[in-house]
Design a protein around this motif. Structure first.
Motif, short mmCIF file in Angstrom:
data_model
loop_
_atom_site.label_atom_id
_atom_site.label_comp_id
_atom_site.label_asym_id
_atom_site.label_seq_id
_atom_site.Cartn_x
_atom_site.Cartn_y
_atom_site.Cartn_z
N MET A 85 0.83 -1.20 0.00
CA MET A 85 0.00 0.00 0.00
C MET A 85 0.87 1.25 0.00
SD MET A 85 -3.25 -0.68 2.44
CE MET A 85 -4.51 -1.84 1.96
N GLU A 86 0.26 2.38 -0.32
CA GLU A 86 1.00 3.63 -0.42
C GLU A 86 1.76 3.95 0.85
OE1 GLU A 86 2.18 6.87 -2.68
OE2 GLU A 86 0.87 5.24 -3.30
N GLU A 87 1.14 3.68 2.00
CA GLU A 87 1.75 4.02 3.28
C GLU A 87 3.02 3.24 3.58
OE1 GLU A 87 -1.37 3.79 2.61
OE2 GLU A 87 -2.24 5.66 3.32
N ASN A 88 3.27 2.14 2.87
CA ASN A 88 4.46 1.34 3.11
C ASN A 88 5.70 1.84 2.37
OD1 ASN A 88 4.14 -1.15 4.80
ND2 ASN A 88 2.34 -1.37 3.50
N LYS A 89 5.51 2.75 1.42
CA LYS A 89 6.57 3.06 0.48
C LYS A 89 7.84 3.58 1.14
CE LYS A 89 4.24 3.58 -3.92
NZ LYS A 89 3.96 4.47 -5.07
N GLU A 90 7.73 4.42 2.15
CA GLU A 90 8.91 5.04 2.74
C GLU A 90 9.26 4.45 4.10
OE1 GLU A 90 8.45 9.26 2.71
OE2 GLU A 90 8.21 9.36 0.54
N ILE A 91 8.60 3.38 4.49
CA ILE A 91 8.89 2.76 5.78
C ILE A 91 10.29 2.17 5.76
CG2 ILE A 91 8.23 0.88 7.34
CD1 ILE A 91 5.34 1.41 6.59
N LYS A 92 11.03 2.37 6.84
CA LYS A 92 12.43 1.94 6.92
C LYS A 92 12.62 0.89 8.01
CE LYS A 92 13.58 5.18 3.95
NZ LYS A 92 13.85 4.84 2.54
N HIS A 93 13.52 -0.04 7.76
CA HIS A 93 13.92 -1.04 8.75
C HIS A 93 14.94 -0.41 9.69
CE1 HIS A 93 16.55 -4.54 10.01
NE2 HIS A 93 15.36 -4.87 10.47
N VAL A 94 14.75 -0.64 11.01
CA VAL A 94 15.62 -0.08 12.05
C VAL A 94 15.94 -1.18 13.06
CG1 VAL A 94 15.78 1.66 13.89
CG2 VAL A 94 14.53 2.19 11.79
N THR A 103 -7.48 -12.49 16.78
CA THR A 103 -7.89 -11.61 15.69
C THR A 103 -6.99 -10.39 15.69
OG1 THR A 103 -10.20 -12.33 15.82
CG2 THR A 103 -9.76 -10.24 14.72
N GLY A 104 -6.32 -10.13 14.58
CA GLY A 104 -5.47 -8.96 14.47
C GLY A 104 -5.91 -8.10 13.31
N ILE A 105 -6.11 -6.80 13.56
CA ILE A 105 -6.50 -5.91 12.47
C ILE A 105 -5.33 -5.01 12.09
CG2 ILE A 105 -8.92 -5.98 13.19
CD1 ILE A 105 -8.59 -3.01 14.06
N GLU A 106 -5.27 -4.68 10.82
CA GLU A 106 -4.19 -3.84 10.31
C GLU A 106 -4.70 -3.11 9.07
OE1 GLU A 106 -1.33 -1.66 9.86
OE2 GLU A 106 -0.97 -3.12 11.45
N ALA A 107 -4.71 -1.79 9.13
CA ALA A 107 -5.20 -1.01 7.99
C ALA A 107 -4.21 -1.02 6.83
CB ALA A 107 -5.48 0.43 8.42
N PHE A 108 -2.91 -1.08 7.16
CA PHE A 108 -1.87 -1.01 6.12
C PHE A 108 -0.85 -2.14 6.33
CE2 PHE A 108 -3.19 3.39 7.21
CZ PHE A 108 -3.93 3.65 6.05
N PRO A 109 -1.14 -3.34 5.81
CA PRO A 109 -0.23 -4.47 6.02
C PRO A 109 1.19 -4.16 5.56
CG PRO A 109 -2.31 -5.21 5.09
CD PRO A 109 -2.35 -3.72 5.05
N VAL A 110 2.16 -4.69 6.30
CA VAL A 110 3.57 -4.47 6.00
C VAL A 110 3.94 -5.22 4.72
CG1 VAL A 110 5.93 -4.78 6.85
CG2 VAL A 110 4.09 -4.16 8.44
N ALA A 111 4.67 -4.54 3.84
CA ALA A 111 5.06 -5.13 2.56
C ALA A 111 6.03 -6.30 2.76
CB ALA A 111 5.71 -4.06 1.68
N ASP A 112 6.00 -7.25 1.83
CA ASP A 112 6.82 -8.46 1.94
C ASP A 112 8.31 -8.14 2.01
OD1 ASP A 112 4.55 -10.02 1.89
OD2 ASP A 112 4.72 -10.57 -0.23
N ASP A 113 8.77 -7.13 1.26
CA ASP A 113 10.20 -6.83 1.28
C ASP A 113 10.65 -6.31 2.64
OD1 ASP A 113 8.72 -4.47 0.79
OD2 ASP A 113 10.47 -3.46 -0.05
N LEU A 114 9.76 -5.63 3.35
CA LEU A 114 10.07 -5.18 4.71
C LEU A 114 10.03 -6.35 5.69
CD1 LEU A 114 8.11 -1.82 4.77
CD2 LEU A 114 10.60 -2.06 4.94
N LEU A 115 9.05 -7.21 5.55
CA LEU A 115 8.97 -8.39 6.43
C LEU A 115 10.24 -9.23 6.31
CD1 LEU A 115 5.29 -9.54 5.79
CD2 LEU A 115 6.18 -8.43 7.86
#
Length: 221
Positions: free
Chosen positions: A1-10, A83-95
């Motif tokens: 999703m759009e919200e994942n695009k700039e997420i960084k691994h730390v 049950t876990g809800i998430e509006a913006f699932p984490v992208a596979d490359d980040l996982l």
């Protein structure tokens, strides 16, 4: 999703992974220690405080899946319906960058991979006594015919998502909780505590994880 695009691994201070979401200016877990925080807040203060043997768990903010993985590892001889809800699932490359399986061992690796392989919007078996339903939805839109015994409230901080820490949200949490249910969160802000109390919950401040003096635990009596 759009919200994942700039997420960084730390890498957090205990050596375990977290993610940084610049659009919220927030980390998914404490930079003082991702695994440390999740263990302290959700397992020690939450899972181990709820003594039922057959437990329905609701997680607000499935995110990386760390809380669910730790719950599966530490469930002991109990049955879990999660049950876990998430509006913006984490992208596979980040996982793929997360190091939880390296930190937690082979069992965690199997659980982590299966958790993220299970389809959304369905109930699947994570372990023989652990069913998991992942729902792609916002908290405001979520509804359930089931009630829960334990709530992991793991939204981004009020400074980032104030709307998720309101009286209306905690009234909704109250309605989703069985009698005797417990809700745990890393947040200890006075406004949040007062909203929980106004919603009908019995709230206690307890020691927080590394880097936080206090956290909140709330009960539906």
């Amino acid at each position: 999703m759009e919200e994942n695009k700039e997420i960084k691994h730390v890498i957090s201070k205990d050596g375990s992974s977290t993610l940084f979401a610049p659009h919220f200016d927030e980390h998914y877990h404490s930079i003082h220690g991702a695994i440390q925080e999740s263990m302290h807040v959700f397992i020690e203060a939450g899972l181990r405080a709820q003594k039922k043997q057959d437990i329905r768990i609701f997680e607000m903010g499935l995110g990386t899946g760390l809380n669910a993985v730790l719950t599966a590892i530490h469930m002991e001889e109990r049955r879990i319906h999660y049950t876990g809800i998430e509006a913006f699932p984490v992208a596979d490359d980040l996982l793929a960058q997360l190091n939880y399986t390296k930190e937690l061992g082979e069992e965690a690796e199997m659980i982590f991979k299966k958790l993220h392989a299970l389809p959304w919007e369905e109930i699947g078996e994570l372990l023989p006594s652990f069913s998991l339903e992942k729902v792609r939805i916002t908290l405001e839109k979520f509804s359930s015919e089931s009630a829960y015994d334990l709530i992991y409230f793991d939204a981004f901080a009020p400074s980032a998502q104030l709307e998720l820490w309101s009286l209306e949200i905690f009234q909704k949490m109250f309605r989703l909780m069985n009698a005797g249910a417990v809700l745990v969160t890393y947040c200890a802000k006075g406004d949040v505590r007062r909203a929980m109390i106004a919603a009908g919950l019995r709230v206690e401040k307890i020691p927080g994880p590394p880097g936080k003096r206090e956290m909140l635990r709330a009960w539906k009596d």
